[in-house]
Design a protein around this motif. Structure first.
Motif, PDB file in Angstrom:
ATOM      1  N   GLN A 121      43.946  51.859  50.837  1.00 54.96           N
ATOM      2  CA  GLN A 121      43.755  50.051  50.228  1.00 54.96           C
ATOM      3  C   GLN A 121      44.828  49.692  51.079  1.00 54.96           C
ATOM      4  N   GLN A 122      43.911  48.346  51.009  1.00 52.60           N
ATOM      5  CA  GLN A 122      44.957  47.725  52.730  1.00 52.60           C
ATOM      6  C   GLN A 122      45.233  46.140  52.199  1.00 52.60           C
ATOM      7  N   ASP A 123      46.356  45.441  52.461  1.00 56.85           N
ATOM      8  CA  ASP A 123      46.411  44.086  51.992  1.00 56.85           C
ATOM      9  C   ASP A 123      46.565  43.367  52.990  1.00 56.85           C
ATOM     10  N   LYS A 124      45.741  42.144  52.695  1.00 55.55           N
ATOM     11  CA  LYS A 124      46.134  41.476  54.088  1.00 55.55           C
ATOM     12  C   LYS A 124      46.974  41.150  54.708  1.00 55.55           C
ATOM     13  N   GLU A 125      47.296  41.991  55.170  1.00 57.61           N
ATOM     14  CA  GLU A 125      48.666  42.084  55.658  1.00 57.61           C
ATOM     15  C   GLU A 125      48.027  43.924  56.798  1.00 57.61           C
ATOM     16  N   GLY A 126      48.045  44.802  55.770  1.00 58.69           N
ATOM     17  CA  GLY A 126      47.123  45.492  56.657  1.00 58.69           C
ATOM     18  C   GLY A 126      48.420  46.304  56.225  1.00 58.69           C
ATOM     19  N   ASP A 127      49.276  46.416  54.883  1.00 64.32           N
ATOM     20  CA  ASP A 127      50.152  47.286  54.681  1.00 64.32           C
ATOM     21  C   ASP A 127      49.444  48.000  53.189  1.00 64.32           C
ATOM     22  N   THR A 128      49.600  49.509  53.124  1.00 66.16           N
ATOM     23  CA  THR A 128      49.443  50.054  52.020  1.00 66.16           C
ATOM     24  C   THR A 128      50.544  50.129  50.537  1.00 66.16           C
ATOM     25  N   ALA A 129      49.911  51.212  50.091  1.00 64.25           N
ATOM     26  CA  ALA A 129      51.014  51.557  49.253  1.00 64.25           C
ATOM     27  C   ALA A 129      51.684  52.405  49.306  1.00 64.25           C
ATOM     28  N   LEU A 130      51.372  53.217  50.806  1.00 60.08           N
ATOM     29  CA  LEU A 130      53.029  53.910  51.338  1.00 60.08           C
ATOM     30  C   LEU A 130      53.655  53.561  52.401  1.00 60.08           C
ATOM     31  N   MET A 131      53.100  52.046  52.985  1.00 58.47           N
ATOM     32  CA  MET A 131      53.979  51.322  53.780  1.00 58.47           C
ATOM     33  C   MET A 131      55.253  50.307  52.663  1.00 58.47           C
ATOM     34  N   LEU A 132      54.583  50.025  51.963  1.00 58.48           N
ATOM     35  CA  LEU A 132      55.548  49.059  50.912  1.00 58.48           C
ATOM     36  C   LEU A 132      56.495  49.809  50.143  1.00 58.48           C
ATOM     37  N   ALA A 133      55.515  50.648  49.178  1.00 60.96           N
ATOM     38  CA  ALA A 133      57.213  51.223  48.819  1.00 60.96           C
ATOM     39  C   ALA A 133      58.224  52.685  49.921  1.00 60.96           C
TER      40      ALA A 133
ATOM     41  N   TYR B  80      51.108  64.013  44.926  1.00 58.99           N
ATOM     42  CA  TYR B  80      50.377  63.841  43.835  1.00 58.99           C
ATOM     43  C   TYR B  80      49.508  62.584  43.792  1.00 58.99           C
ATOM     44  N   TYR B  81      49.060  62.440  45.441  1.00 57.56           N
ATOM     45  CA  TYR B  81      48.138  61.283  45.909  1.00 57.56           C
ATOM     46  C   TYR B  81      47.300  62.841  47.080  1.00 57.56           C
ATOM     47  N   PRO B  82      46.101  63.004  46.960  1.00 56.52           N
ATOM     48  CA  PRO B  82      45.073  63.568  48.211  1.00 56.52           C
ATOM     49  C   PRO B  82      44.605  62.657  48.965  1.00 56.52           C
ATOM     50  N   GLY B  83      44.209  62.974  49.892  1.00 55.18           N
ATOM     51  CA  GLY B  83      43.586  62.171  51.012  1.00 55.18           C
ATOM     52  C   GLY B  83      45.049  60.701  51.188  1.00 55.18           C
ATOM     53  N   LEU B  84      45.502  60.550  50.954  1.00 58.67           N
ATOM     54  CA  LEU B  84      46.783  59.665  51.874  1.00 58.67           C
ATOM     55  C   LEU B  84      46.800  60.144  53.496  1.00 58.67           C
ATOM     56  N   ASP B  85      46.425  58.903  53.733  1.00 59.73           N
ATOM     57  CA  ASP B  85      46.948  58.404  54.966  1.00 59.73           C
ATOM     58  C   ASP B  85      48.094  58.295  55.965  1.00 59.73           C
ATOM     59  N   LEU B  86      48.752  59.646  56.139  1.00 63.89           N
ATOM     60  CA  LEU B  86      49.638  58.469  56.372  1.00 63.89           C
ATOM     61  C   LEU B  86      50.071  57.967  58.332  1.00 63.89           C
ATOM     62  N   GLU B  87      48.852  57.949  58.634  1.00 63.06           N
ATOM     63  CA  GLU B  87      48.626  57.022  60.039  1.00 63.06           C
ATOM     64  C   GLU B  87      48.487  56.319  60.091  1.00 63.06           C
ATOM     65  N   ARG B  88      48.142  55.569  58.536  1.00 60.62           N
ATOM     66  CA  ARG B  88      47.374  54.862  58.513  1.00 60.62           C
ATOM     67  C   ARG B  88      48.590  52.486  59.574  1.00 60.62           C
ATOM     68  N   ARG B  89      47.682  52.344  59.705  1.00 63.95           N
ATOM     69  CA  ARG B  89      48.526  51.488  60.985  1.00 63.95           C
ATOM     70  C   ARG B  89      48.045  49.832  60.077  1.00 63.95           C
ATOM     71  N   ASP B  90      49.028  48.518  60.293  1.00 61.83           N
ATOM     72  CA  ASP B  90      49.061  47.726  59.509  1.00 61.83           C
ATOM     73  C   ASP B  90      48.181  46.809  60.906  1.00 61.83           C
ATOM     74  N   GLN B  91      48.841  45.391  60.601  1.00 59.87           N
ATOM     75  CA  GLN B  91      47.883  44.529  61.325  1.00 59.87           C
ATOM     76  C   GLN B  91      48.567  44.975  62.325  1.00 59.87           C
ATOM     77  N   ARG B  92      49.980  44.906  62.314  1.00 57.63           N
ATOM     78  CA  ARG B  92      50.985  44.897  63.837  1.00 57.63           C
ATOM     79  C   ARG B  92      50.842  46.211  64.729  1.00 57.63           C
ATOM     80  N   GLY B  93      49.958  46.988  64.306  1.00 53.17           N
ATOM     81  CA  GLY B  93      50.242  48.342  64.597  1.00 53.17           C
ATOM     82  C   GLY B  93      51.155  49.798  63.873  1.00 53.17           C
TER      83      GLY B  93
END
Length: 253
Positions: free
Chosen positions: A25-37, A52-65
């Motif tokens: 899930q992404q916030d209003k700036e497009g950041d995911t939990a992985l990006m923030l950490a 420990y999180y199956p299905g984690l998307d490593l290539e998810r991008r924020d609003q700036r790409g």
């Protein structure tokens, strides 16, 4: 997301048991939990999310790409970058605005620790020591044995004891993929780790850029394989020929 940004490791570990949680899930700036950490430099949290999180998307991008790998590289979070690369993050991916990779972003932002870390990982991109086919070797050992045998005194054992404390000519794991794995898991480093380490995937040792499975996925796979092997092997309680004897008795009646 708040737990990852603040570094609340126990909360992140507890939430991994929630089946209804969307880790991408992404916030209003497009950041995911992985990006923030990753951009905050919370290495244990990044490892928790990756393992420990199956299905984690490593290539998810924020609003700036930008991906999590790029954001960690910009902030000079070298250990987070190493963890992401080991989990399969794409080092060749570029952002849509400036067309730069994570390594190029690290160079652009003077993140020299990250640049050096990536280059060291690229020199040793695979943990071949964890493969079942790997044979541990010590290149200096034959020379030491020959040198000890050529001299009457001191004995071979004494010479080996005196030379084993010397450092290697080229330390085989420093800064490499195996060094990262050992540091993250045990905070120890040893070129002889292979003598006491076994993995669930011995034919596929961890490698740079290869998407690794999470711990729940590995456990499911190992449980299914063990179940298939137990069904295929005959039970030790079965009596050979018992079924044939019963059939013969039934036919005679």
């Amino acid at each position: 997301m708040v737990a990852c940004y603040r570094g609340f490791q126990s909360v992140v570990a507890l939430l991994s048991r929630c089946p209804f949680l969307d880790v991408n899930q992404q916030d209003k700036e497009g950041d995911t939990a992985l990006m923030l950490a990753a951009q905050a430099g919370h290495v244990p949290l990044v490892s928790l999310l990756l393992n420990y999180y199956p299905g984690l998307d490593l290539e998810r991008r924020d609003q700036r790409g930008l991906t999590a790998l790029m954001k960690a590289a910009v902030r000079n979070r070298s250990e987070c970058v190493a963890a992401l690369l080991m989990a399969g993050a794409d080092l060749t991916a570029v952002d849509p605005v400036r067309g730069k990779t994570a390594l190029e972003w690290a160079l652009l932002t003077d993140s020299f620790d990250t640049v050096q870390r990536i280059r060291m990982l690229l020199r040793r991109p695979q943990i071949e020591q964890l493969s079942q086919h790997y044979q541990p070797e010590w290149p200096a050992l034959p020379g030491l044995v020959a040198q000890a045998q050529a001299q009457a005194t001191p004995s071979l054992l004494e010479r080996l004891q005196a030379t084993l404390s010397l450092p290697f000519a080229q330390f085989p794991q420093e800064g490499g993929v195996l060094d990262h794995l050992v540091t993250i898991t045990t905070s120890l480093a040893s070129p002889f780790l292979t003598t006491a380490c076994h993995t669930l995937c011995p034919d596929q040792p961890p490698a740079l850029g290869t998407r690794s499975k999470s711990v729940p996925e590995l456990l499911v796979q190992a449980t299914a394989q063990a179940s298939r092997e137990s069904k295929a092997s005959p039970s030790c309680l079965e009596i050979p020929g018992a079924q044939d004897g019963e059939e013969e008795a039934g036919g005679g009646g």
